[in-house]
Design a protein around this motif. Sequence first.
Motif, PDB file in Angstrom:
ATOM      1  N   PHE A  54     -11.932   6.359  11.097  1.00 53.56           N
ATOM      2  CA  PHE A  54     -13.107   5.689  10.517  1.00 53.56           C
ATOM      3  C   PHE A  54     -14.023   5.243  11.646  1.00 53.56           C
ATOM      4  CE2 PHE A  54      -9.787   2.603  11.285  1.00 53.56           C
ATOM      5  CZ  PHE A  54     -10.445   1.514  11.823  1.00 53.56           C
ATOM      6  N   ILE A  76     -13.868 -11.335   6.030  1.00 53.34           N
ATOM      7  CA  ILE A  76     -14.164 -10.137   5.239  1.00 53.34           C
ATOM      8  C   ILE A  76     -15.473  -9.486   5.697  1.00 53.34           C
ATOM      9  CG2 ILE A  76     -14.640  -9.259   2.903  1.00 53.34           C
ATOM     10  CD1 ILE A  76     -11.848 -10.299   3.090  1.00 53.34           C
ATOM     11  N   ASN A  77     -16.488 -10.328   5.919  1.00 52.38           N
ATOM     12  CA  ASN A  77     -17.812  -9.766   6.206  1.00 52.38           C
ATOM     13  C   ASN A  77     -17.961  -9.242   7.631  1.00 52.38           C
ATOM     14  OD1 ASN A  77     -18.537 -10.434   3.629  1.00 52.38           O
ATOM     15  ND2 ASN A  77     -19.440 -12.404   4.208  1.00 52.38           N
ATOM     16  N   TYR A  98       0.848  -1.196   0.000  1.00 55.31           N
ATOM     17  CA  TYR A  98       0.000   0.000   0.000  1.00 55.31           C
ATOM     18  C   TYR A  98       0.889   1.253   0.000  1.00 55.31           C
ATOM     19  CZ  TYR A  98      -2.996   3.606   2.082  1.00 55.31           C
ATOM     20  OH  TYR A  98      -3.654   4.771   2.345  1.00 55.31           O
ATOM     21  N   ILE A 106      -6.908  -2.849   8.056  1.00 61.82           N
ATOM     22  CA  ILE A 106      -5.818  -3.178   8.980  1.00 61.82           C
ATOM     23  C   ILE A 106      -5.616  -4.690   8.898  1.00 61.82           C
ATOM     24  CG2 ILE A 106      -5.089  -3.163  11.382  1.00 61.82           C
ATOM     25  CD1 ILE A 106      -6.964  -0.787  11.837  1.00 61.82           C
ATOM     26  N   ARG A 107      -4.372  -5.136   8.805  1.00 58.32           N
ATOM     27  CA  ARG A 107      -4.146  -6.569   8.589  1.00 58.32           C
ATOM     28  C   ARG A 107      -4.791  -7.416   9.693  1.00 58.32           C
ATOM     29  NH1 ARG A 107       2.419  -5.999   9.455  1.00 58.32           N
ATOM     30  NH2 ARG A 107       2.285  -5.247  11.571  1.00 58.32           N
ATOM     31  N   GLN A 114     -15.198  -9.363  10.301  1.00 62.79           N
ATOM     32  CA  GLN A 114     -14.082  -9.184  11.226  1.00 62.79           C
ATOM     33  C   GLN A 114     -13.045  -8.139  10.840  1.00 62.79           C
ATOM     34  OE1 GLN A 114     -12.618 -13.209  11.718  1.00 62.79           O
ATOM     35  NE2 GLN A 114     -13.889 -13.453  13.536  1.00 62.79           N
ATOM     36  N   ILE A 115     -12.905  -7.839   9.559  1.00 67.05           N
ATOM     37  CA  ILE A 115     -11.808  -6.914   9.253  1.00 67.05           C
ATOM     38  C   ILE A 115     -12.187  -5.467   9.555  1.00 67.05           C
ATOM     39  CG2 ILE A 115     -10.515  -8.244   7.542  1.00 67.05           C
ATOM     40  CD1 ILE A 115     -11.881  -6.563   5.371  1.00 67.05           C
ATOM     41  N   TYR A 116     -11.182  -4.705   9.928  1.00 71.88           N
ATOM     42  CA  TYR A 116     -11.303  -3.257  10.075  1.00 71.88           C
ATOM     43  C   TYR A 116     -11.008  -2.648   8.715  1.00 71.88           C
ATOM     44  CZ  TYR A 116     -11.527  -3.277  15.169  1.00 71.88           C
ATOM     45  OH  TYR A 116     -11.919  -3.439  16.467  1.00 71.88           O
ATOM     46  N   SER A 117     -12.048  -2.421   7.921  1.00 70.21           N
ATOM     47  CA  SER A 117     -11.837  -1.888   6.578  1.00 70.21           C
ATOM     48  C   SER A 117     -12.441  -0.498   6.470  1.00 70.21           C
ATOM     49  CB  SER A 117     -12.461  -2.825   5.543  1.00 70.21           C
ATOM     50  OG  SER A 117     -13.827  -3.006   5.838  1.00 70.21           O
ATOM     51  N   PHE A 118     -11.886   0.317   5.600  1.00 67.04           N
ATOM     52  CA  PHE A 118     -12.388   1.681   5.396  1.00 67.04           C
ATOM     53  C   PHE A 118     -11.777   2.251   4.129  1.00 67.04           C
ATOM     54  CE2 PHE A 118      -8.581   1.805   7.939  1.00 67.04           C
ATOM     55  CZ  PHE A 118      -7.849   2.874   7.438  1.00 67.04           C
ATOM     56  N   VAL A 172      -9.130  -0.082   2.047  1.00 65.30           N
ATOM     57  CA  VAL A 172      -8.029  -0.759   2.742  1.00 65.30           C
ATOM     58  C   VAL A 172      -8.500  -1.384   4.051  1.00 65.30           C
ATOM     59  CG1 VAL A 172      -6.223   0.728   1.764  1.00 65.30           C
ATOM     60  CG2 VAL A 172      -7.373   1.413   3.885  1.00 65.30           C
ATOM     61  N   LEU A 179      -1.468  -1.756   6.780  1.00 66.86           N
ATOM     62  CA  LEU A 179      -2.654  -1.713   5.914  1.00 66.86           C
ATOM     63  C   LEU A 179      -2.379  -2.463   4.614  1.00 66.86           C
ATOM     64  CD1 LEU A 179      -3.934   1.992   6.037  1.00 66.86           C
ATOM     65  CD2 LEU A 179      -4.644   0.067   7.445  1.00 66.86           C
ATOM     66  N   ARG A 187     -17.214  -1.126  13.476  1.00 65.52           N
ATOM     67  CA  ARG A 187     -18.499  -1.788  13.239  1.00 65.52           C
ATOM     68  C   ARG A 187     -19.521  -1.512  14.348  1.00 65.52           C
ATOM     69  NH1 ARG A 187     -17.814  -6.205   9.248  1.00 65.52           N
ATOM     70  NH2 ARG A 187     -15.691  -5.986   8.461  1.00 65.52           N
ATOM     71  N   TYR A 240      -1.600  10.076   6.954  1.00 66.64           N
ATOM     72  CA  TYR A 240      -1.872  10.166   5.522  1.00 66.64           C
ATOM     73  C   TYR A 240      -1.015  11.272   4.933  1.00 66.64           C
ATOM     74  CZ  TYR A 240      -4.482   9.778   1.217  1.00 66.64           C
ATOM     75  OH  TYR A 240      -4.840   9.561  -0.092  1.00 66.64           O
ATOM     76  N   TYR A 257      -5.735   8.528   9.977  1.00 69.00           N
ATOM     77  CA  TYR A 257      -6.559   7.471   9.399  1.00 69.00           C
ATOM     78  C   TYR A 257      -7.703   7.211  10.374  1.00 69.00           C
ATOM     79  CZ  TYR A 257      -3.251   6.216   5.729  1.00 69.00           C
ATOM     80  OH  TYR A 257      -2.465   6.225   4.614  1.00 69.00           O
ATOM     81  N   ASP A 262      -9.557   5.067   2.434  1.00 71.68           N
ATOM     82  CA  ASP A 262      -8.597   6.084   2.862  1.00 71.68           C
ATOM     83  C   ASP A 262      -8.945   7.419   2.204  1.00 71.68           C
ATOM     84  OD1 ASP A 262      -7.520   6.270   0.318  1.00 71.68           O
ATOM     85  OD2 ASP A 262      -5.588   5.381   0.826  1.00 71.68           O
ATOM     86  N   TYR A 293     -12.258  -7.501  14.363  1.00 74.03           N
ATOM     87  CA  TYR A 293     -13.389  -7.014  15.146  1.00 74.03           C
ATOM     88  C   TYR A 293     -14.054  -8.211  15.819  1.00 74.03           C
ATOM     89  CZ  TYR A 293     -17.214  -3.976  16.491  1.00 74.03           C
ATOM     90  OH  TYR A 293     -18.122  -3.251  17.214  1.00 74.03           O
TER      91      TYR A 293
END
Lengths: 430, 430
Positions: free
Chosen positions: A67, B60-61, A7, B77-78, B63-67, B75, B45, A70, A111, A65, B69, B111
């Motif tokens: 956001f 994906i649905n 990234y 967080i791993r 648990q991930i912390y996605s947003f 992106v 990320l 959930r 960022y 960063y 940028d 999450y």
Amino acid sequence: MLSKKPYRGTRDFFPKEQRLREFIFETMHKCALKYGFEPYDGPLLEEVALYQAKSGEELINDQIYSFNDRGERFVAIRPEMTPTLARMVAQIHKEELKPIRWFSIPNLMRYEKPQRGRLREHWQFNCDIFGASGRLGELEILNLAISLFKDFGANAEHFEIRINDRAVIDSFFNYLKLSEEQVYRIYKIIDKSKKVDEAALDKMIGELKLEDSTVTSLKKYLNLTSFDELNTFFSELGLSDSISEFNLLIDKLNKDYVLYDPCIVRGLDYYTGVVFEIFDKNPENRRALCGGGAYANLLQIFNEPPLAGVGFGLGDVTLTDFLNGHNLVPERVREPAIDVLFTFQDENALEISLEMANKLRDRNLSVLSVFEKLKMQRVFKVAEKRGARFTTIIGSNELDNKKIIIKNLETKEQKEFSFDDIDSIVNFVG
Amino acid sequence: MLSKKPYRGTRDFFPKEQRLREFIFETMHKCALKYGFEPYDGPLLEEVALYQAKSGEELINDQIYSFNDRGERFVAIRPEMTPTLARMVAQIHKEELKPIRWFSIPNLMRYEKPQRGRLREHWQFNCDIFGASGRLGELEILNLAISLFKDFGANAEHFEIRINDRAVIDSFFNYLKLSEEQVYRIYKIIDKSKKVDEAALDKMIGELKLEDSTVTSLKKYLNLTSFDELNTFFSELGLSDSISEFNLLIDKLNKDYVLYDPCIVRGLDYYTGVVFEIFDKNPENRRALCGGGAYANLLQIFNEPPLAGVGFGLGDVTLTDFLNGHNLVPERVREPAIDVLFTFQDENALEISLEMANKLRDRNLSVLSVFEKLKMQRVFKVAEKRGARFTTIIGSNELDNKKIIIKNLETKEQKEFSFDDIDSIVNFVG
């Protein structure tokens, strides 16, 4: 098609780069321990409210960063460590023995527009002291920073510490009878002064509509180049008293590394005492590697009583540029290093080779097992590639006699051992 | 009012906790180096597309912390390291000497609903081998995992490795002539089988509408409890051939730690060979500490040729519970430890005390400076609190004679030195 690249603004650390990072972190870690600092760390995410209370506007508006999670909590990946540190110290400062000396090496994200010395993800060495009396915490933090650079093999030809004092500047502004609004704007101007030419600086100062004598005084201040000049200037203004504490600190510092810089103010941050930046003296990389200072009210945002602190943050991106620029990274750091490359030349020796490799590992040797028989000329190539100090040889003769040859790849000395004589092997390799 | 608590499911690491974490990471690091593994790390990320290609749906649905940028890149967080690892290996595998042995200890976020052994942020020790021939990579990974637990002082009373093999299961499913859809559903059922009672298990299997003989066979499989029973079962089915490779691996493993478990399948992950989980045998904490296995096609998502790998991930939260539960954390680990507490009893000794402290630091001793004069009874309290091995004493007499007393706090032996006799002091403290 999936991208193989990391990234934007972040790095993949392949073993060569990761070993360098580990070397850097280990040097930081050891240096902090030498000063009796204790390690801490905090979470990767904090609620944005914490940064809103503690950090600058630019950071909140343009750089974090942030956001909603959930559960609709508004959170951010940590862009700096001090707010987390304040939150943690607020929990325990009442019971803790003072001074509190803590350090950490967290990964942070901002960022940014990626450029030399500035990435979106970096690691930052943070050292802070809380509750130290007088100026001694400031002295220790500065000494620690100097020690760290010396531990990396750097000297006064490589780096310098530019130093100033917010209390000193404030007494000067007070003398000039500036309003709070004017002080705020002048700090912004000083922060930018090194990045603009004189005409632009004059224009910015002109917009403040100060009296002529004030402008003259301000410009004289901005042109100070040494502690001596600062003292003369303050004495002429009749402000010698307000500089005496700062002088006491400067007296105790190693002058080889430290110089006075009237333009170091560390922006609109929360600093109230000494402020400093460490600069790379490499003409191709003249930039601040590290910034820090003293602050009186770290815990204010938690309605806790004042606790004075002083600290600095040093990022790994600029530091790595610094070390590479001055050729301060020992060659061995990036290369792999193992004790023994375990090879065999008769395929029936696989089993005994795996068994013996494990026995050597139980004796804390680092051993790399090769899983297939290897011809001798290949052995030396693999050994070099893997950074092995020794290699084993088990051919058909050795296997029949339950013997193993161990060769020192530097001295070329080799010796034969019985399979079960682990003690002697450890001794030879040790 | 700002909260002083960390974000839900994350931890503040105060020095006591951070020292434990450093002890754990250092033990992992040393163990990986013993096996000749090389360190790597990747970005915090990654683009979500990477996880969509590589990870399970639940991740994906839910648990991930996605947003998005600030540049509208989607992106996350791993949440796990393997996708990053695959991306990195895809860049370099063609040029690299095989096998590739890499390890990492990244922080990851999911999450989760926080509970014992499961938090939102954790660190995970990841070890992987790529391009090892036959079953030898699997053997080495399992041996490394066993070594790590032994390095923590654990033995067969504390942990066990439950092992299975996806190739073995697949040959059994093939024998049962199951459709792809049925195999998919059965894997899900097996994954849940330990968490439900027999009636619920029967109900789930019933819903598959299999022939009676298939159900009987499947239930017989699920009740296998040992490698011997597995062999008998497979031989009765005429499937001995398809288990011979797995047997070769098992033969080479230390049976003290390893047992067969038909219910270990590692979900719908990408595993194709051996699969295993390491379990805590503590009756109050019977849970998987670690999971891993072998996979044939790590690089498929990058359209790269197949590269076989095997690896495992071990999280710090469950491992810490494991170590605490079995009392395997040495007491000293959590406590501070410094070489010398530098105190003085005459306030005029401040300057010399700071100077000498720095000289000892230059000799790599860890020295904590006390900034105010300290009465003797207080010295011992502070020394204990800070974990000092030695303390200095400089009273008025000593100051007059330019002498310093250094006291060994364990043996109570004390000796007097000249201020400038740093060598002898280092020797005494050393």
